[in-house]
Each structure stands twice: as structure tokens, then as C-alpha cells.
Design an enzyme around this catalytic site. Structure first.
Site: not given
Ligand code: G3I
Length: 357
Positions: A158, A265
Site C-alpha cells: 500500500e 486478498e
């Protein structure tokens, strides 16, 4: 019309009851729906899920996980928040998950070594030299410990700004440079583990094309800087209301680097974030969800075999999902492939359909 009990009793004779027992494997009209095949058996690539040690002791979780998946990502116990304590490193949980994977012949994927949202406290107040030393030592120690046990790592997680406009600023970038801290992380990870596939991982890359573009430009920049980036991870926490084609386009753009791609994910919440009024019917939400999940699965499937690292769902059953924990939980969301009962959800059926071709 046979009754549900007769159907399950009949299937008991075939020995499938344990898998289906307690399943409401019926469609709205009460017609029994066929069970879905084991996802790991019909996927020509690893099917992953996430796990935490508490789930390993749950027979229902283990039975479903071992039936459908052949790769595990520790959901949180392999992250700095668990491993790095004031008294040093804590590996009991990640070691236990690694042992579970080895005992069951499953791959393991590690997440994550460097994440903006963790480590600030532990690194606060260090001199630049001590910061660098601790940063390098953390990666060397953690990635070194699981050398030969993990198939790959999310080295940097991220890094792109929430809105996709540039990169996040945080304690790692402040101390070691916006790009340099990432290059350093990849280099340290490579020194610690010469074999693991080293990923950069992020979210909303399909949901927000601007963020996807920034992310892919970052991959290019890191590669040009000599960082041993070996894979591209798209978390794919899908916004099921995005336009058709966005997911496929991002995956095709990501494939341009020729690197393995990890759908790392996957989940697909039925809820509308941001508190906007939501008048969609359940069937509308389900059809949006299955359309987008099919687009993702089929786009991933269409990649060259050497670029299909794994398709990882962020949990086994709906009730295992982070989206069914406070503050997200509405008690009804169905973001994963299996219901609490073990019965496949509409999303689970959509994935099975897409894998079956
Ligand atoms: O299990 C303990 C419980 O015993 C304890 O009482 C409680 C309070 O301390 O903590 C519980 O552990 C929590 C764990 O989730 C299980 O619920 C951790 O504190 C909490 O930090 C952890 O959150 C995880 C989060 O990442 C941060 O690591 C979530 O499970 C996990 O789903 C989430 O996953 C992230 C990905 O890494 C990155 N992409 C987004 C995704 C969802 O946020």
C-alpha cells in the site's frame, strides 16, 4: 421433489455428506444445487486464503480450507504489528502457520514486510543510522527465517496514496526516502531470500483506475531503480459497482511487465461504502458481485501460466472476513466463497463456474 433431508441422506451414501452436511444447497425454488468442486482442483494455479492461528484449531475451518485451498497467507500474525515487540521478535504464530502449511503440503505467502500503517512507534526516535540498521535487521530476520518456507512476500504494501495521486508519505519514506526505502526493502528481502517472489501489493487498483495507473508507474520506477520486484499484487477488495471492464483492463495492464500477478486478498462486499443510501435488492447486489468476480477470475485465468502466481481469497467463510468484524460488520455481508455453514455462496459458485470454463 425430494426433501432436503432425503437429498442429504441420499448423498450420505455417496460419502459426500461430511462436506455438505448442514448445507442449504438449495436454490430459491428449493431445488438442490450441485456442490461446487474443490477450487484448488479445478484451478490451474494456486488457490489461496488467509488464516490466523485461532482458525487452525477450528475443524470446520480446516476442512473447508484444506478442501478448497493450497496456499495460505497469515492474515496478520506475520506482520510487524505481531512480530516486532519491545522485547524483540515474536514468531510463535507465524511459525505455527508455517508448520500447518508444511504439514498439509500447502504453499505459504508472507504479508507484509514494509507497510505504512505499522512500525511507526517501534522506530520512533531512532538516529538515522539506527533506523537503517533496525529496518534492515527486521527484513533480514523475518524474511531470513522463512527462507524456503514462503513462496513469496509482500515486501512493500500500500505505497500509493489513497486517492491514487502520488505516493503515501510516512515514517519509512521520511527516514529513508519515498522510493529509496522501497528499493532498500526489496534489496534486503532478496539478500535474505534468494528464491521468494518479491511483490509490491496494493488495493483499489481495479476500483480506481487512477490509482492503478500510479501503482503501475511505481512498479516501472522501482524496476528502473534496480529493485528486484518479482511480482505484482492486487488485493482486489472489489467494489462490485464499478463498470464492467475496469478489472480486466487493470490485469491486462499489469501483465505488461511479464511478472507473476497475485490476486492477493479477494473479497467482494455487498455493502456500499461511504454511507450512501442503498436501495439495491439483494439479488441486484449478488448479480453485481458475481459479474465482477467472474470478470476478475476469468481475466486472471487468461494470463500466461507463468504470470498466474495465485488467486487468494481474504478468508474462507463470510464470517471469517475482516468485513464481518467491527467496525465493518452489518451481520449480513457475504464477501467470500463460503457461508458460515460451509455451503458455497453465490460468489463461490461464480468462481467455480469461471474456473470450470
Ligand atoms: O485476535 C486478536 C484478539 O485476540 C485481540 O483481543 C484483539 C485486540 O487486540 O486483536 C485481535 O487481533 C486482530 C486481528 O486483526 C484479528 O481480528 C489485530 O489486532 C488486528 O490488527 C488484525 O487486523 C488485520 C489488519 O489487516 C491489520 O493487520 C485484519 O485481520 C486483516 O484482515 C487486515 O488485512 C488487511 C491487509 O493486511 C492489507 N489490505 C487490507 C486488509 C483488510 O484491512
Amino acid at each position: 421433489m425430494i426433501s432436503r433431508r432425503q437429498w442429504i441422506q441420499g448423498s450420505a451414501a455417496l460419502g459426500v455428506a461430511p462436506l455438505l452436511a448442514g448445507c442449504s444447497a438449495f436454490d430459491d425454488g428449493g431445488t438442490p444445487q450441485p456442490p461446487i468442486p474443490a477450487l484448488k482442483d479445478i484451478a490451474p494455479f494456486p488457490m489461496g486464503t488467509c488464516a490466523m492461528t485461532g482458525q487452525l484449531d477450528d475443524p470446520a475451518w480446516s476442512r473447508l480450507a484444506l478442501t478448497h485451498f493450497n496456499q495460505i497467507t497469515p492474515e496478520w500474525e506475520m506482520k510487524m504489528e505481531y512480530i516486532l515487540t519491545p522485547d524483540g521478535y515474536r514468531f510463535d504464530a507465524s511459525d505455527r502457520i508455517a508448520d500447518f502449511c508444511r504439514a498439509h503440503g500447502m504453499h505459504m505467502h508472507g504479508t507484509t514486510l514494509v507497510w505504512y500503517s505499522q512500525g511507526e512507534e517501534a522506530f520512533r526516535g531512532l538516529s538515522p543510522a539506527d533506523f537503517r540498521r533496525k529496518f534492515d535487521d527486521y527484513i533480514a530476520t523475518v524474511a531470513g527465517r522463512y527462507r524456503g518456507k514462503v513462496r513469496g512476500w509482500d515486501v512493500v504494501n500500500e505505497a500509493v496514496a489513497e486517492d491514487g495521486n502520488g505516493l503515501r508519505a510516512h515514517h519509512w519514506s521520511e527516514a529513508l526516502g519515498k522510493i529509496d526505502h522501497m528499493v532498500r526493502a526489496f534489496e534486503q528481502a532478496r539478500l535474505a531470500d534468494a528464491e521468494a517472489v518479491l511483490f509490491i501489493n496494493d488495493y483499489n487498483l481495479e476500483n480506481n483506475p487512477a490509482k492503478g495507473d500510479t501503482f503501475l508507474r511505481l512498479v516501472e520506477r522501482l524496476l528502473k531503480a534496480g529493485a528486484p520486484v518479482g511480482g505484482i499484487g492486487s488485493q482486489s477488495h472489489l467494489d462490485i459497482e464499478i463498470r464492467e471492464g475496469q478489472i480486466g483492463r487493470f490485469i491486462q495492464q499489469a501483465a505488461q511487465f511479464g511478472l507473476p500477478i497475485h490476486i492477493s486478498e479477494l473479497d467482494a462486499s455487498l455493502k456500499r461504502e461511504g454511507g450512501m443510501p442503498d436501495v439495491r435488492t439483494v439479488s441486484k447486489k449478488i448479480s453485481q458481485q458475481t459479474d465482477r468476480v467472474k470478470e476478475l477470475t476469468e481475466s486472471f485465468y487468461a494470463l500466461p501460466a507463468n504470470q498466474r502466481y495465485a488467486l487468494t481469497l481474504w478468508g474462507v467463510r463470510d464470517t471469517d472476513s475482516w468485513l464481518r468484524r467491527p467496525p465493518h460488520d452489518d451481520g449480513k455481508d457475504s464477501p467470500l466463497a463460503f457461508e458460515a455453514s460451509g455451503q458455497p455462496t453465490a460468489m463461490g459458485r461464480a468462481i467455480a463456474d469461471s474456473l470450470s470454463g
